[in-house]
Design a protein around this motif. Structure first.
Motif, PDB file in Angstrom:
ATOM      1  N   LEU A 115     -20.128  17.064  25.272  1.00  0.00           N
ATOM      2  CA  LEU A 115     -20.879  17.281  24.407  1.00  0.00           C
ATOM      3  C   LEU A 115     -21.738  16.527  23.001  1.00  0.00           C
ATOM      4  O   LEU A 115     -22.292  17.933  21.781  1.00  0.00           O
ATOM      5  CB  LEU A 115     -19.878  17.721  23.505  1.00  0.00           C
ATOM      6  N   GLY A 116     -21.906  15.302  23.412  1.00  0.00           N
ATOM      7  CA  GLY A 116     -23.032  14.622  22.134  1.00  0.00           C
ATOM      8  C   GLY A 116     -24.172  15.003  22.912  1.00  0.00           C
ATOM      9  O   GLY A 116     -24.859  15.436  23.917  1.00  0.00           O
ATOM     10  N   ARG A 117     -24.680  14.564  21.841  1.00  0.00           N
ATOM     11  CA  ARG A 117     -26.512  14.932  21.412  1.00  0.00           C
ATOM     12  C   ARG A 117     -27.032  14.854  23.034  1.00  0.00           C
ATOM     13  O   ARG A 117     -27.946  15.397  23.986  1.00  0.00           O
ATOM     14  CB  ARG A 117     -27.547  14.844  20.214  1.00  0.00           C
ATOM     15  N   ARG A 118     -26.571  13.297  23.203  1.00  0.00           N
ATOM     16  CA  ARG A 118     -27.355  13.179  24.938  1.00  0.00           C
ATOM     17  C   ARG A 118     -26.151  13.496  25.808  1.00  0.00           C
ATOM     18  O   ARG A 118     -26.514  12.000  26.816  1.00  0.00           O
ATOM     19  CB  ARG A 118     -27.319  11.679  24.458  1.00  0.00           C
ATOM     20  N   GLY A 119     -25.098  13.958  25.699  1.00  0.00           N
ATOM     21  CA  GLY A 119     -23.732  14.112  26.663  1.00  0.00           C
ATOM     22  C   GLY A 119     -24.018  15.196  27.578  1.00  0.00           C
ATOM     23  O   GLY A 119     -25.490  15.484  27.783  1.00  0.00           O
ATOM     24  N   LEU A 120     -23.404  14.889  28.882  1.00  0.00           N
ATOM     25  CA  LEU A 120     -23.673  15.856  30.394  1.00  0.00           C
ATOM     26  C   LEU A 120     -23.679  17.124  30.179  1.00  0.00           C
ATOM     27  O   LEU A 120     -25.325  18.458  29.910  1.00  0.00           O
ATOM     28  CB  LEU A 120     -22.569  15.807  31.351  1.00  0.00           C
ATOM     29  N   VAL A 121     -23.584  17.633  28.916  1.00  0.00           N
ATOM     30  CA  VAL A 121     -23.520  18.826  28.070  1.00  0.00           C
ATOM     31  C   VAL A 121     -24.284  19.270  27.132  1.00  0.00           C
ATOM     32  O   VAL A 121     -24.555  20.257  27.096  1.00  0.00           O
ATOM     33  CB  VAL A 121     -21.928  19.804  28.411  1.00  0.00           C
ATOM     34  N   GLY A 122     -24.249  18.596  26.448  1.00  0.00           N
ATOM     35  CA  GLY A 122     -24.427  18.596  25.358  1.00  0.00           C
ATOM     36  C   GLY A 122     -25.740  18.546  24.669  1.00  0.00           C
ATOM     37  O   GLY A 122     -26.392  19.498  23.950  1.00  0.00           O
ATOM     38  N   GLN A 123     -26.650  17.791  25.821  1.00  0.00           N
ATOM     39  CA  GLN A 123     -27.794  17.642  25.286  1.00  0.00           C
ATOM     40  C   GLN A 123     -28.528  18.994  26.053  1.00  0.00           C
ATOM     41  O   GLN A 123     -29.280  19.634  25.131  1.00  0.00           O
ATOM     42  CB  GLN A 123     -28.213  16.586  26.303  1.00  0.00           C
ATOM     43  N   HIS A 124     -27.942  20.140  26.939  1.00  0.00           N
ATOM     44  CA  HIS A 124     -28.254  21.279  27.018  1.00  0.00           C
ATOM     45  C   HIS A 124     -27.976  21.576  26.785  1.00  0.00           C
ATOM     46  O   HIS A 124     -28.768  22.863  26.467  1.00  0.00           O
ATOM     47  CB  HIS A 124     -27.922  21.930  28.276  1.00  0.00           C
ATOM     48  N   LEU A 125     -26.922  21.607  25.124  1.00  0.00           N
ATOM     49  CA  LEU A 125     -26.333  23.280  24.225  1.00  0.00           C
ATOM     50  C   LEU A 125     -27.457  22.317  22.975  1.00  0.00           C
ATOM     51  O   LEU A 125     -27.660  23.761  22.326  1.00  0.00           O
ATOM     52  CB  LEU A 125     -24.965  23.160  23.655  1.00  0.00           C
ATOM     53  N   ASP A 126     -27.825  21.448  23.317  1.00  0.00           N
ATOM     54  CA  ASP A 126     -29.315  21.287  21.834  1.00  0.00           C
ATOM     55  C   ASP A 126     -30.476  21.498  22.096  1.00  0.00           C
ATOM     56  O   ASP A 126     -30.616  22.348  21.254  1.00  0.00           O
ATOM     57  CB  ASP A 126     -28.773  19.749  21.814  1.00  0.00           C
ATOM     58  N   ALA A 127     -30.764  21.742  23.724  1.00  0.00           N
ATOM     59  CA  ALA A 127     -32.325  22.029  24.016  1.00  0.00           C
ATOM     60  C   ALA A 127     -31.977  23.647  23.907  1.00  0.00           C
ATOM     61  O   ALA A 127     -33.172  23.702  23.657  1.00  0.00           O
ATOM     62  CB  ALA A 127     -32.209  21.299  25.078  1.00  0.00           C
ATOM     63  N   TRP A 128     -31.575  24.231  24.355  1.00  0.00           N
ATOM     64  CA  TRP A 128     -31.522  25.668  24.851  1.00  0.00           C
ATOM     65  C   TRP A 128     -31.375  26.868  23.555  1.00  0.00           C
ATOM     66  O   TRP A 128     -31.627  27.365  23.566  1.00  0.00           O
ATOM     67  CB  TRP A 128     -30.696  25.784  26.208  1.00  0.00           C
TER      68      TRP A 128
END
Length: 268
Positions: A115-128
């Protein structure tokens, strides 16, 4: 009858009693020492100090929100493990209980890499959506929910397995859907197990440290919960550390007292 039982049992063997007394002392003396060292005269003042008050309020809010998350996700998961006809239920049950034995710090690292900014899911949460969960109050809630949810799932699943499924089957023969049968029949019958699991889940979330400090960090007023505040105060303000420790101890004792009939009581 009682005297007959006592004579049949005989005297307690010293080889068992002595280690038992030592073990009891090992568990109780540190807690008694904490209570002895507590600044009882200034306790109210310490509790209402800014640092202690912020940590206490944040802990109560985050633990309560984490418990709500666990209820929303954990009760259906427990039902799936107990009633759902899905392949690999044993494997799923083992995976659900992994956070019970996993070091909390490892859980925090896992959350960070997912869930981090570069994590598997977190990067998409941050970008989208521009959502960043680590080092926020929401991150505290997620870390606590990750560690505490197995307590709720295990308790509710045990209650579901103990419940008589014939009542659900009778409801189905009367035309009730599985969702309606769960709401009207199953849930009321397992309510004590749900309540017990909820209390244990909340208490575990309240005392979480490792996953919280790893995933959410330690920012006063935002992510510094009571366990983190205890850790910090040991170096700068030992009295505040003792006060927070006493609060956590009293919460633990209160939880055990509330659940004594379910978890503590044994055969007399």
């Amino acid at each position: 009858m009682t005297s007959t039982r006592r004579r049949a049992r005989g005297r307690l063997p010293v080889v068992l009693v002595l280690p038992a007394v030592v073990g009891l002392a090992f568990l109780l003396i540190p807690l008694v020492g904490l209570l002895v060292r507590a600044p009882w005269r200034t306790l109210p003042e310490q509790l209402f100090s800014e640092s202690v008050g912020d940590a206490l309020r944040l802990s109560l809010v985050c633990a309560s929100l984490a418990t709500v998350v666990c209820l929303v996700l954990g009760v259906p998961l427990a039902w799936l493990l107990a009633r759902g006809d899905v392949p690999g239920r044993g494997v799923l049950r083992a995976l659900v209980t992994v956070p019970l034995v996993l070091p909390p710090v490892v859980g925090g690292v896992a959350l960070l890499f997912v869930l981090g900014r570069r994590g598997l899911v977190g990067q998409h949460l941050d970008a989208w959506f521009g959502i960043s969960l680590p080092f926020t109050t929401a991150g505290v809630v997620l870390a606590e929910a990750f560690v505490a949810m197995p307590f709720l799932v295990i308790s509710v699943e045990g209650a579901l397995r103990a419940a008589d499924p014939r009542y659900e089957e009778a409801a189905a023969t009367l035309g009730a859907s599985r969702w309606l049968a769960f709401r009207r029949v199953t849930l009321p019958s397992i309510l004590p197990g749900v309540v017990a699991g909820t209390v244990l889940c909340w208490a575990r979330a309240l005392g979480e440290f490792g996953a919280t400090i790893t995933f959410a960090g330690n920012f006063p007023g935002e992510t510094t919960t009571m366990p983190l505040a205890v850790y910090l105060a040991l170096e700068t303000d030992p009295e505040s550390a003792i006060v927070l420790s006493v609060v956590l101890l009293l919460v633990s004792v209160g939880v055990l007292a509330a659940l004594r009939d379910r978890w503590i009581s044994g055969p007399s």
